[in-house]
Scaffold this active site. Structure first.
Site, PDB file in Angstrom:
ATOM      1  N   LYS A  52       0.807  -1.223   0.000  1.00 48.10           N
ATOM      2  CA  LYS A  52       0.000   0.000   0.000  1.00 48.10           C
ATOM      3  C   LYS A  52       0.841   1.274   0.000  1.00 48.10           C
ATOM      4  O   LYS A  52       0.385   2.336  -0.443  1.00 48.10           O
ATOM      5  CB  LYS A  52      -0.927   0.002   1.224  1.00 48.10           C
ATOM      6  N   SER A 309       0.976  -9.993  -0.494  1.00 50.15           N
ATOM      7  CA  SER A 309       0.708  -8.557  -0.480  1.00 50.15           C
ATOM      8  C   SER A 309       0.935  -7.867   0.861  1.00 50.15           C
ATOM      9  O   SER A 309       1.022  -6.646   0.908  1.00 50.15           O
ATOM     10  CB  SER A 309      -0.730  -8.298  -0.929  1.00 50.15           C
TER      11      SER A 309
END
Length: 415
Positions: A52, A309
């Site tokens: 992110k 992720s």
């Protein structure tokens, strides 16, 4: 090369001001297990332990390039996006106001403060994320600040595309397949947008949590739709509606390319990666690895990249993860037993247990003026087949029992 691909490369170069490329590691354990060349793109090893930071930094950088006076940024997030925004605010020396639900675990609040330092202020408001988001957007309008969306933003998508740029550079060639987790769709849109332009032979598979199948719903309806209920366990990907911009870039995806990962099965993968490989993954970060058994025949002999992720896992959740894994594997069950209220009844039941059966939960309160009482029992064992044998013995002896392991309402209330 497409304009988007060139922009993604530029975004990747700019990110080097923050951190070096995350490792792309050949995993011997998974490669041997699936007779394939399985690589892990370790986004769990960014400075904020998730990808992110890429989108947050890129969106903030580009906005400041367009408007050098921009000095106040706002976001609504209970997790990885908040940490990425906080890190970027401190890097650029700008003010950040981060709205979080009041139910946000203290660990996530503390980490966001650590990454942002004096640059950020955290506002806790709203029991649910929708309330938090509404408050953040209202504050943003009143303060004249800039709102940073977690995925539904062109600049964010461009930043996430840097994952694809690094994969191609590090691998020295195109992979046969890339497996991507999907929540709001920013990562999937960015990586596929870059690789489809630069490595057109690469195939893609997408994984989303069973309790948050927003891409599946959108592909079926040919447009983003809102899911009525979302299971929040995979908090990094539990999104009720995929972003409009990401889905516009994913319109070519077919239902066969999207896979659903049951939340409890993801727990098995998390524990395997922790115990076997020493890799700490959050639920969303484990999804790309979790789906490999379903793709075993497809990937045999191929070069496959799984994007892990994120690794923002609170170890206080470890008992829950273990519990979910055991239940999904059939190694732990809960059931209600109707036990005769007579001396020796409990002993009769205990003698039915095998050498591998361990009582993990037992709740019984003798009721006066009743012939039978209900017992809540939890049992762990080493082989799922042991429960078949135990339940057969119970039936043969005339015991009345009910397996409530998969009964979500009862299990949530009693367990």
């Amino acid at each position: 090369m497409s304009e988007f691909a060139l922009s993604a490369q530029a975004a990747t170069r700019a990110l080097r001001a923050l951190f070096e490329p995350t490792p792309l590691q050949l995993n011997a354990h998974l490669s041997k297990r699936f007779d394939a060349e399985v690589w892990l793109k370790r986004e769990d090893l960014t400075p904020v332990r998730s990808y992110k930071i890429r989108g947050a930094f890129t969106a903030m950088r580009k906005l400041r390039e367009r408007d050098p006076s921009a000095a106040h940024f706002v976001c609504a997030s209970a997790g990885n996006h908040a940490q990425g925004v906080a890190f970027a605010c401190r890097h650029f020396g700008v003010k950040g106001t981060i709205f979080m639900p009041v139910t946000t675990p203290q660990q996530k609040i503390d980490k966001t403060k650590t990454f942002g330092g004096d640059a950020v202020e955290i506002v806790l408001t709203g029991d649910y994320f929708d309330d938090t988001l509404a408050s953040a957007q209202e504050f943003c309008r009143e303060a004249g600040a800039h709102f940073l969306a977690p995925f539904d933003d062109a600049d964010v998508i461009e930043g996430q595309a840097s994952v694809g740029v690094e994969i191609l550079d590090q691998l020295g060639g195109a992979p046969d397949m890339v497996i991507l987790p999907v929540g709001g769709g920013g990562l999937a849109a960015g990586v596929t947008g870059y690789l489809r332009a630069t490595a057109p032979a690469t195939e893609f598979r997408f994984v989303e949590p069973l309790g948050g199948a927003s891409l599946t719903a959108a592909v079926k309806a040919h447009e983003p739709v809102t899911i009525s209920q979302v299971n929040s366990f995979v908090d990094g990907a539990a999104v009720a509606r995929i972003g409009a911009r990401p889905f516009a870039e994913l319109g070519w995806v077919t239902p066969e390319q999207v896979h659903l990962a049951p939340e409890d099965r993801i727990c098995i993968t998390m524990l395997e990666m922790l115990n076997v490989e020493g890799v700490v993954l959050e639920p969303a970060g484990a999804m790309s690895v979790d789906i490999l058994p379903e793709l075993a025949e497809t990937i045999r002999g191929k070069r496959v990249v799984c994007v892990t992720s994120g690794g923002n896992f609170d170890f206080e959740r470890l008992p829950e993860v273990r519990e979910r894994a055991q239940r999904y594997s059939g190694l732990k069950k809960y059931f209600i037993l109707r036990l005769p209220q007579r001396p020796g009844a409990l002993k009769d039941f205990l003698q039915m247990l095998g050498p591998d059966d361990d009582i993990a939960r037992f709740e019984y309160l003798k009721k006066s003026a009743r012939n039978f009482g209900s017992v809540l029992i939890g049992i762990e064992t080493k082989r799922a087949e042991n429960f078949t044998e135990l339940f057969a013995k119970l039936d043969a002896e005339g015991f009345v029992w009910r397996d409530i392991t998969e009964d979500e309402t009862l299990a949530e209330f009693l367990i």
